[in-house]
Motif scaffolding. Sequence first.
Motif, short mmCIF file in Angstrom:
data_model
loop_
_atom_site.label_atom_id
_atom_site.label_comp_id
_atom_site.label_asym_id
_atom_site.label_seq_id
_atom_site.Cartn_x
_atom_site.Cartn_y
_atom_site.Cartn_z
N THR A 143 0.78 -1.09 0.05
CA THR A 143 0.06 0.04 -0.19
C THR A 143 0.95 1.09 0.10
OG1 THR A 143 -1.60 -1.17 1.27
CG2 THR A 143 -1.79 1.38 1.21
N LEU A 144 0.39 2.24 -0.79
CA LEU A 144 1.30 3.51 -1.17
C LEU A 144 0.63 4.51 -0.03
CD1 LEU A 144 1.24 3.73 -4.78
CD2 LEU A 144 3.21 3.08 -3.35
N LYS A 145 1.76 4.89 0.82
CA LYS A 145 1.47 6.25 1.56
C LYS A 145 2.41 7.50 0.92
CE LYS A 145 1.81 8.00 6.26
NZ LYS A 145 2.43 7.83 7.70
N ILE A 146 1.93 8.47 0.44
CA ILE A 146 2.47 9.46 -0.17
C ILE A 146 2.73 10.72 0.52
CG2 ILE A 146 3.15 10.63 -2.64
CD1 ILE A 146 1.50 8.20 -3.80
N GLU A 147 3.97 11.18 0.50
CA GLU A 147 4.03 12.69 1.13
C GLU A 147 4.99 13.29 0.12
OE1 GLU A 147 2.13 13.45 3.48
OE2 GLU A 147 1.52 11.57 4.44
N TYR A 148 5.04 14.65 0.39
CA TYR A 148 6.00 15.79 -0.13
C TYR A 148 7.46 15.37 0.49
CZ TYR A 148 2.29 17.71 -2.96
OH TYR A 148 0.88 17.89 -3.72
N ALA A 149 8.38 15.31 -0.07
CA ALA A 149 9.71 14.98 0.44
C ALA A 149 10.40 16.25 0.44
CB ALA A 149 10.63 14.23 -0.62
N ARG A 150 11.65 16.26 1.42
CA ARG A 150 12.38 17.31 1.71
C ARG A 150 13.28 17.81 0.56
NH1 ARG A 150 12.49 18.42 7.30
NH2 ARG A 150 11.70 16.77 8.77
N PRO A 151 14.00 16.89 -0.19
CA PRO A 151 14.85 17.45 -1.20
C PRO A 151 14.10 17.85 -2.40
CG PRO A 151 14.71 14.98 -1.00
CD PRO A 151 14.17 15.42 0.21
N THR A 152 14.52 18.67 -3.17
CA THR A 152 13.78 19.30 -4.44
C THR A 152 14.03 18.68 -5.44
OG1 THR A 152 15.30 21.12 -4.56
CG2 THR A 152 13.32 21.34 -3.18
N ARG A 153 15.17 17.67 -5.57
CA ARG A 153 15.61 17.00 -6.86
C ARG A 153 16.44 15.89 -6.41
NH1 ARG A 153 17.55 17.89 -12.10
NH2 ARG A 153 19.36 16.57 -12.52
N LEU A 154 16.11 14.97 -7.36
CA LEU A 154 16.94 13.58 -7.01
C LEU A 154 18.12 13.30 -8.03
CD1 LEU A 154 14.00 11.24 -6.62
CD2 LEU A 154 15.17 12.03 -4.80
N ASN A 155 19.04 12.75 -7.25
CA ASN A 155 20.30 12.90 -8.01
C ASN A 155 20.51 10.88 -8.45
OD1 ASN A 155 21.27 15.31 -8.23
ND2 ASN A 155 22.13 15.13 -5.88
N VAL A 156 20.80 10.80 -9.76
CA VAL A 156 20.79 9.35 -9.88
C VAL A 156 22.20 9.33 -10.79
CG1 VAL A 156 19.87 7.53 -11.51
CG2 VAL A 156 18.27 9.01 -10.36
N VAL A 157 22.78 8.30 -10.01
CA VAL A 157 24.10 8.05 -10.84
C VAL A 157 24.21 6.61 -11.78
CG1 VAL A 157 25.37 8.95 -8.92
CG2 VAL A 157 25.02 6.78 -8.96
N ARG A 158 23.32 5.93 -11.41
CA ARG A 158 23.04 4.61 -12.61
C ARG A 158 21.79 4.32 -12.50
NH1 ARG A 158 27.02 0.10 -10.19
NH2 ARG A 158 25.71 -1.12 -11.86
N ASN A 159 21.52 3.63 -13.59
CA ASN A 159 20.17 3.06 -13.97
C ASN A 159 20.25 1.53 -13.63
OD1 ASN A 159 19.06 5.47 -14.76
ND2 ASN A 159 19.53 5.02 -16.97
N ASP A 160 19.46 1.10 -12.48
CA ASP A 160 19.39 -0.19 -12.21
C ASP A 160 18.04 -0.45 -11.40
OD1 ASP A 160 19.59 0.67 -9.69
OD2 ASP A 160 21.81 0.18 -9.58
N SER A 161 17.70 -1.78 -10.50
CA SER A 161 16.54 -1.90 -9.95
C SER A 161 16.43 -0.81 -8.81
CB SER A 161 16.63 -3.43 -9.60
OG SER A 161 17.54 -3.52 -8.72
N SER A 162 17.25 -0.44 -8.38
CA SER A 162 17.56 0.78 -7.18
C SER A 162 17.14 2.23 -7.53
CB SER A 162 18.40 0.22 -6.34
OG SER A 162 18.26 -0.77 -5.60
N SER A 163 17.41 2.45 -8.71
CA SER A 163 17.44 3.86 -9.15
C SER A 163 17.32 3.96 -10.70
CB SER A 163 18.76 4.68 -8.66
OG SER A 163 20.05 4.18 -9.11
N TRP A 164 16.96 4.99 -11.16
CA TRP A 164 16.69 5.27 -12.47
C TRP A 164 16.54 6.71 -12.85
CZ3 TRP A 164 16.89 0.72 -15.68
CH2 TRP A 164 16.84 0.93 -16.96
N ASP A 165 17.19 6.99 -13.98
CA ASP A 165 17.02 8.49 -14.47
C ASP A 165 16.39 8.30 -15.79
OD1 ASP A 165 16.94 11.18 -15.41
OD2 ASP A 165 18.89 11.30 -14.52
N TYR A 166 15.19 8.78 -15.86
CA TYR A 166 14.53 8.57 -17.36
C TYR A 166 14.74 9.57 -18.29
CZ TYR A 166 12.04 4.76 -14.46
OH TYR A 166 11.72 3.68 -14.08
#
Length: 526
Positions: free
Chosen positions: A220-243
Motif C-alpha cells: 500500500t502506498l503512503k505518499i508525502e512531499y519530500a524534503r529534497p527538491t531534486r533526486l540525483n541518480v548515478v546509475r540506472n538499475d533496479s534501485s535507481s533510474w533517471d528516465y
Amino acid sequence: ADTADDSAREEEEEEEEEEEEDPVFGTMNHRPEKRPPRSSCALWQALLISQSKGGRDHRIPPSPVVHVRGLCDAVVEADLVEALDKFGNICYVMMMPFKRQALVEFDSVESAERCVSSGNREVVRVADQQAFFNFSTSQRITRPTNADDPAGGNKVLLLSIQNPLYPITTDVLYTVCNPVSNVLRIVIFKRNGIQAMSVEDAQKAKLALNGADIYAGCCTLKIEYARPTRLNVVRNDSSSWDYTKPFLLHRERGRGRQRQAILGERPSNGYGPHCPLLPLPANSRYRRSSEEVQDMISYPLLLRKTSSSASFSGHGASSSVAMVSGLHPAKMNCSRIFNLFCLYGNVEKVKFMKSVPGTALVEMGDEYAVDRAVTHLNGVKVFAKKLNVCVSKQQAVIPSQVFELPDGSSSYQDFSLTRNNRFSSAQSSRNIIQPPAAVLHFYNAPPTLSQHQLHKLCAEHSVPSFTKFKVFDAKPSSKTLSGLLEFDSKTEAVEALTVLNHHQIRIPNSSNPFTLKLCFSTSSHL
C-alpha cells in the motif's frame, strides 16, 4: 494439531482488526457497516460523543480536522477530495488504508462543521460507498515533512510502501506512476521500506495514488512531499533510474513476465504465471486529464531474477542467502534464527560460520524473501545485540565445517521439509508481512491455554513476560485458541518470539502436541 492453524489465524486477525482501539472514538471502535439501523443513528452518535463522568454529555469540540470512517479498500486521496471539497477547501489528507479510515483537514472549522453535519443528516458517499464523519480530537494533522505544501513547487514525492509482501523495484514504481504523471527519476531507499521518486506533476500523482495498493491487499502506498527538491541518480538499475538520461548503464527492458500494477492481481508464490492485464474504465483515476490513454495499458515486462541475472546496486549479485551478524554467541542457534526469519519467507537452511563468531548464513526460498528480511530485521535488537542483515554473496548454504554451538545444538540445520514454514501452503497469501512490534499475535494454541500458563512458559525460558493478554472469541467448531500479547517494548517482544515461536505444548488426553505460533501483530496496543 496445526492442520487448521492458517484458517484460524485469518479469522482471528479479522476479529483483531474489528476490536482495535481507535485514536478518536476510543474503545468503541466498531466497523461502520455494523452500525445500528438508520432509525437509531442518533443514539449511536450520542454513545460515541458522550463519555464523561457524572453522565453529562461531553461532545468532541469542533475541529478543522474530520475523521472519516467506513471507506472501501480501493479509496485513494483523490476520492476523498472529490467527495468532500464541496464543503470547503481541503488542506491535507492522511490516509489510514488498513483501518479503512482517513483524516481530512479543512481550511476552517466552518467547512468541517458542514461536512460532519451533512454526514449526520444524509448519506455522503466516497467512491460509491457511504462514509461516516465526526470531528477529530486533533486541531491539525501533523505533517511528516516540512515540504507538505503542494503550492511550494516541489516535484519530489516520498513513497512509503506498507505491508511490502512483494519486491518493489524501479520498474514497478514506473509502471504504477507513469500513467498518472511523467516520471523523471526514481531512487529507492531500502531502509525502512521507504521509496522516493520525482514526477512532473507531484500533486496529481499524490492525489491519484495515495492510499492505493500496488498489488491487491498489500504494498500500500503512503505518499508525502519530500524534503529534497531534486533526486540525483548515478546509475540506472533496479534501485535507481533517471528516465531523462537513458545512457546511465542502460539495461535492456521489455523481456520476461508481464506484470500488472495498481489494483492488479498478486503475483503467484513462484512468480511464474502471467498476471492478466485489466482494462481501465472510462472514469479511471489513472487516466491523465490532458491526454487519452489506451483502454488496455501494456506495462513493462519484468524478468524474475536468477543467479545469473542483473545484480542489485551495492549488494553484489542477487541471492536467496542472507548473512546475519551480531548474533548473541550463547543464546542464538539455528532454530531461533528460523523462528524469526520464517515470518518473511520460507527458510531452507541455516548455518553458523565457524571462522566468524556471531555470524550465520540463512538460505531462504527466494531472493524476495531475503529482501523482506533485510527490510524488516536489519538493525533489530535481539538479546541486547543489534542484528546486521544483508544479502550474501553466497548463492546457497553448504553444510561444511559443522560444529557444536555453546548450547549444544548443531551449527547447521536443514528446514526445507519442516511444516513450520509458512509460505508453502495454499494459505500462504494470508501471511501478513509486519515489521517487529511490541504486540504479538499467537495462534494454534491449545483451547485450554491460560494467561498463567503463558507467564510460566516465559519464565521457564528466561524471556521477558507480556504485560497485557487478550484472547479472541473462538467459534464453537474451533479446536485452537488465538489472541494477542503486549510487551513493554518491541525488543522484549522480539526476544519472546525468537524463543517461543513453534514451541510445542502438550495437554492431557491429546496424542499430538500443539505447536504455538507467533507473529508480529498489526495492533499497536491492546
